[in-house]
Design a protein around this motif. Structure first.
Motif, PDB file in Angstrom:
ATOM      1  N   SER A  57      43.909  46.885  49.350  1.00 21.75           N
ATOM      2  CA  SER A  57      43.898  47.527  48.034  1.00 21.75           C
ATOM      3  C   SER A  57      42.462  47.963  47.710  1.00 21.75           C
ATOM      4  O   SER A  57      41.503  47.534  48.358  1.00 21.75           O
ATOM      5  CB  SER A  57      44.390  46.554  46.965  1.00 21.75           C
ATOM      6  N   ALA A  58      42.328  48.787  46.694  1.00 26.77           N
ATOM      7  CA  ALA A  58      41.003  49.242  46.260  1.00 26.77           C
ATOM      8  C   ALA A  58      40.159  48.056  45.806  1.00 26.77           C
ATOM      9  O   ALA A  58      38.953  48.006  46.074  1.00 26.77           O
ATOM     10  CB  ALA A  58      41.140  50.270  45.139  1.00 26.77           C
ATOM     11  N   GLU A  59      40.788  47.082  45.157  1.00 27.38           N
ATOM     12  CA  GLU A  59      40.059  45.899  44.680  1.00 27.38           C
ATOM     13  C   GLU A  59      39.547  45.065  45.857  1.00 27.38           C
ATOM     14  O   GLU A  59      38.435  44.542  45.832  1.00 27.38           O
ATOM     15  CB  GLU A  59      40.950  45.031  43.773  1.00 27.38           C
ATOM     16  N   GLU A  60      40.369  44.930  46.882  1.00 24.41           N
ATOM     17  CA  GLU A  60      39.957  44.168  48.069  1.00 24.41           C
ATOM     18  C   GLU A  60      38.796  44.874  48.781  1.00 24.41           C
ATOM     19  O   GLU A  60      37.845  44.228  49.230  1.00 24.41           O
ATOM     20  CB  GLU A  60      41.136  43.984  49.019  1.00 24.41           C
ATOM     21  N   ALA A  61      38.868  46.196  48.870  1.00 23.63           N
ATOM     22  CA  ALA A  61      37.784  46.958  49.501  1.00 23.63           C
ATOM     23  C   ALA A  61      36.500  46.814  48.693  1.00 23.63           C
ATOM     24  O   ALA A  61      35.411  46.627  49.268  1.00 23.63           O
ATOM     25  CB  ALA A  61      38.172  48.429  49.617  1.00 23.63           C
ATOM     26  N   GLN A  62      36.599  46.868  47.367  1.00 26.30           N
ATOM     27  CA  GLN A  62      35.416  46.698  46.514  1.00 26.30           C
ATOM     28  C   GLN A  62      34.829  45.304  46.701  1.00 26.30           C
ATOM     29  O   GLN A  62      33.612  45.130  46.737  1.00 26.30           O
ATOM     30  CB  GLN A  62      35.772  46.940  45.046  1.00 26.30           C
TER      31      GLN A  62
END
Length: 168
Positions: A57-62
């Motif tokens: 997810s975008a949160e995991e990548a961030q």
């Protein structure tokens, strides 16, 4: 009669999940770096490509980006402290040196500085300052010796009336 076995079909829940994954839009990653970030654009691209490949997810990548930036900042800080310790050790070694240190250190440091000023370019002086190498005992010693050799420089001229006159 031998009939081939029927192809196994996944249970209903798994079929729906597989279909949903195929129709789901790809995640858009808008990774954000703090103003003082040490990771660069190539790191950002690498993390985004890895996140896409792993389906994060975008949160995991961030979160991965933040962790890498934090690890890099910690490493840089440790390196900076280690370098400062080395340079401080050089300063103490120069000040305690038998040849150039001790009570005559301020005078001898000035002699070395004059040699650097005379022969070193601005870029050279800046490199010595930024790297801390201007405090390295052997470099100070070399420039001290050059400075001492410069002290004896004098212009020698011949006798004013000696040109053209020869003894018989």
């Amino acid at each position: 009669n031998i009939t081939p076995p029927a192809a196994e079909t996944p249970p209903q829940g798994e079929q729906k999940a597989a279909t949903d994954a195929k129709t789901q839009e790809p995640v858009k990653y808008e990774l954000k770096l703090p103003a003082d970030a040490l990771v660069d654009k190539s790191d950002l691209e690498r993390i985004e490509a890895d996140a896409k490949a792993r389906g994060l997810s975008a949160e995991e990548a961030q979160s991965i980006l933040d962790r890498e930036n934090s690890a890099l900042a910690s490493f840089v800080e440790k390196q900076k402290k280690q370098t400062e310790g080395i340079v401080d050790g050089w300063k103490k070694a120069v000040e305690a040196d038998k040849e150039i240190g001790g009570a005559n250190f301020p005078k001898n440091a000035e002699i070395a500085k004059r040699a650097v000023d005379r022969f070193g370019s601005q870029e050279f002086k800046q490199a010595l300052e930024e790297s801390g190498l201007g405090n390295h005992p052997e470099l100070v010693r070399v420039f001290y010796k050059i400075g001492r050799a410069m002290e004896n420089d004098e212009f020698l001229s011949g006798q004013p009336n000696s040109i053209g006159k020869k003894s018989p």
